[in-house]
Design an enzyme around this catalytic site. Sequence first.
Site, PDB file in Angstrom:
ATOM      1  N   LYS A  42       0.834  -1.206   0.000  1.00 54.32           N
ATOM      2  CA  LYS A  42       0.000   0.000   0.000  1.00 54.32           C
ATOM      3  C   LYS A  42       0.874   1.263   0.000  1.00 54.32           C
ATOM      4  CE  LYS A  42      -2.882   0.869   3.656  1.00 54.32           C
ATOM      5  NZ  LYS A  42      -2.691   2.244   4.172  1.00 54.32           N
ATOM      6  N   SER A  43       1.854   1.313   0.886  1.00 55.15           N
ATOM      7  CA  SER A  43       2.702   2.514   0.981  1.00 55.15           C
ATOM      8  C   SER A  43       3.424   2.776  -0.343  1.00 55.15           C
ATOM      9  CB  SER A  43       3.755   2.332   2.080  1.00 55.15           C
ATOM     10  OG  SER A  43       3.140   2.240   3.331  1.00 55.15           O
ATOM     11  N   ASP A  88       1.608  -1.368  11.822  1.00 50.00           N
ATOM     12  CA  ASP A  88       0.314  -1.799  11.266  1.00 50.00           C
ATOM     13  C   ASP A  88       0.021  -3.273  11.561  1.00 50.00           C
ATOM     14  OD1 ASP A  88      -0.072   0.738  10.276  1.00 50.00           O
ATOM     15  OD2 ASP A  88       0.608   0.248   8.257  1.00 50.00           O
ATOM     16  N   GLN A 130       4.592   9.135   7.341  1.00 47.03           N
ATOM     17  CA  GLN A 130       3.689  10.085   6.675  1.00 47.03           C
ATOM     18  C   GLN A 130       4.148  11.519   6.938  1.00 47.03           C
ATOM     19  OE1 GLN A 130      -0.290   9.015   7.857  1.00 47.03           O
ATOM     20  NE2 GLN A 130      -0.224   7.085   6.730  1.00 47.03           N
ATOM     21  N   SER A 143       7.094   8.845  12.192  1.00 47.14           N
ATOM     22  CA  SER A 143       5.980   8.677  11.255  1.00 47.14           C
ATOM     23  C   SER A 143       6.465   8.905   9.838  1.00 47.14           C
ATOM     24  CB  SER A 143       4.868   9.684  11.584  1.00 47.14           C
ATOM     25  OG  SER A 143       4.033   9.867  10.457  1.00 47.14           O
ATOM     26  N   ARG A 201      -6.715   1.705  17.978  1.00 48.15           N
ATOM     27  CA  ARG A 201      -6.478   0.249  17.911  1.00 48.15           C
ATOM     28  C   ARG A 201      -6.157  -0.351  19.269  1.00 48.15           C
ATOM     29  NH1 ARG A 201      -3.484   0.204  11.944  1.00 48.15           N
ATOM     30  NH2 ARG A 201      -5.441   0.331  10.766  1.00 48.15           N
TER      31      ARG A 201
HETATM   32  C1  S3P Z   1       2.363   4.767   6.223  1.00 42.87           C
HETATM   33  C2  S3P Z   1       2.937   5.080   7.417  1.00 42.87           C
HETATM   34  C3  S3P Z   1       2.411   4.614   8.697  1.00 42.87           C
HETATM   35  C4  S3P Z   1       1.446   3.447   8.538  1.00 42.87           C
HETATM   36  C5  S3P Z   1       0.465   3.682   7.434  1.00 42.87           C
HETATM   37  C6  S3P Z   1       1.194   3.885   6.110  1.00 42.87           C
HETATM   38  C7  S3P Z   1       2.961   5.308   4.977  1.00 42.87           C
HETATM   39  O1  S3P Z   1       1.678   5.680   9.308  1.00 42.87           O
HETATM   40  O2  S3P Z   1       0.765   3.192   9.740  1.00 42.87           O
HETATM   41  O3  S3P Z   1      -0.410   2.574   7.300  1.00 42.87           O
HETATM   42  O4  S3P Z   1       2.617   4.835   3.884  1.00 42.87           O
HETATM   43  O5  S3P Z   1       3.797   6.210   5.090  1.00 42.87           O
HETATM   44  P1  S3P Z   1       2.405   6.803  10.218  1.00 42.87           P
HETATM   45  O6  S3P Z   1       3.304   7.585   9.361  1.00 42.87           O
HETATM   46  O7  S3P Z   1       1.268   7.632  10.757  1.00 42.87           O
HETATM   47  O8  S3P Z   1       3.128   6.035  11.280  1.00 42.87           O
END
Ligand code: S3P
Length: 425
Positions: free
Chosen positions: A19-20, A312, A166, A164, A343
């Site tokens: 997904k990422s 995750d 993200q 994070s 969660r």
């Molecule tokens: C992700 C980062 C993670 C993860 C999310 C996907 C990404 O979140 O939990 O499912 O694709 O960069 P965080 O950056 O909030 O930890």
Amino acid sequence: MIFKKHAPLRGEITVPGDKSISHRAVMFGALAEGTTEITNFLQGADCLSTIHCFRMLGIDIENTPERILIHGKGLHGLSAPADTLDTGNSGTTTRLISGILAGQPFSCTLNGDASIQSRPMKRIMEPLSQMGADIVSLKDNGCAPLRICGSHLHGIHYSSPVASAQVKSCILLAGLYADAPTSVTEPQLSRNHTELMLAGFGADVQSHGTTATILPEPVLSGMKITVPGDISSAAYFIAAGLMIPGSEILIRNVGINPTRDGILRVVRDMGGDVTVLNEKVSGGEPVADLLVKHSALHGTDIGGGIIPTLIDELPVIAVLACMAEGTTVIRDAQELKVKESDRIAVMTENLTAMGAHVTATDDGMIIEGGHPLHGAVIDSHLDHRIAMSFAVAALAADGETEITGADCVRISYPDFYETLKALMG
Ligand code: S3P
């Protein structure tokens, strides 16, 4: 949806694309010059939200079952959307696209579903504002909807309070448009797909320990990307194979990037038999086949720097811990509270309903394994990882388990139940 006890699970599967990595391939392809071709793209609702947003930003994207073609327009080729950008349930879309939008010569509004509207956005608003961005929470509650008016951005060094990917990726993407280098230091290293893939597209990105630095205004060039299988999706079958007597599952072509492979280290600590086979590098990411065999498991202690590498997977690891002898402690995982659902609360409530002995803590859970599970009605809270974790728990529980909102798996794994069924023989 109703689930019953089942033994064993046997067979060979592949899991859908990561997904990422799928999100990033679309985003960076849009900012590159020329065409980017993506194979094994995850056709989950979250990644489709990213495609939808970039189409609204003027990018031509062809989506067929075999491949995605992104006709990139370069770093400065996006155009103002006619309407609010809908990021659906996707935190990755919301936070990463905000970094890109902060540097555009136009304004726009971003919004998502009820879950997105309750997830924290201050963590990106703060560093983007330091860079000179104009980003506001329209309800003034630190959440979406967000209004972003593109501005002239400055390079900064940001010390992030959270590990994070993200947040890190949002800042690095804004850094593409800044007037000087931008760097981010995190308390622990989070997944590094942005750094690896942007470098593949031609950006100058350097990583030293927990600091990543990007230079502004690169020329990104379209490329071919084969997305590895998602270890976060494989996690449900790793757990099911280990837990259910007589099981043996071969999972082909799984991404095992060291910033994502914490689950492999934890299950080995618990006595789990998982063999990594046929390791290779595909599109700059390490991939392998995983052979999982039923194992007698014992409890373990999970905390510190490993947490971002399995964040995750913690819901399904909590299920696994219920089937292990002894106590498992999960700590340093307060981020679990701000995912698609809280969660920690949702896992504790649902596992307790099935007869498990679980105590929620401020930053994780304490799980006393070895108490048999029984069927219950499980509220998924429309959180895909909760639904899949309890589908696995149900296979080891006496009686019937009903999962409400079970079709939320479409967010990250549309064929999850079909694959599970195939292993049941
Ligand atoms: C992700 C980062 C993670 C993860 C999310 C996907 C990404 O979140 O939990 O499912 O694709 O960069 P965080 O950056 O909030 O930890």
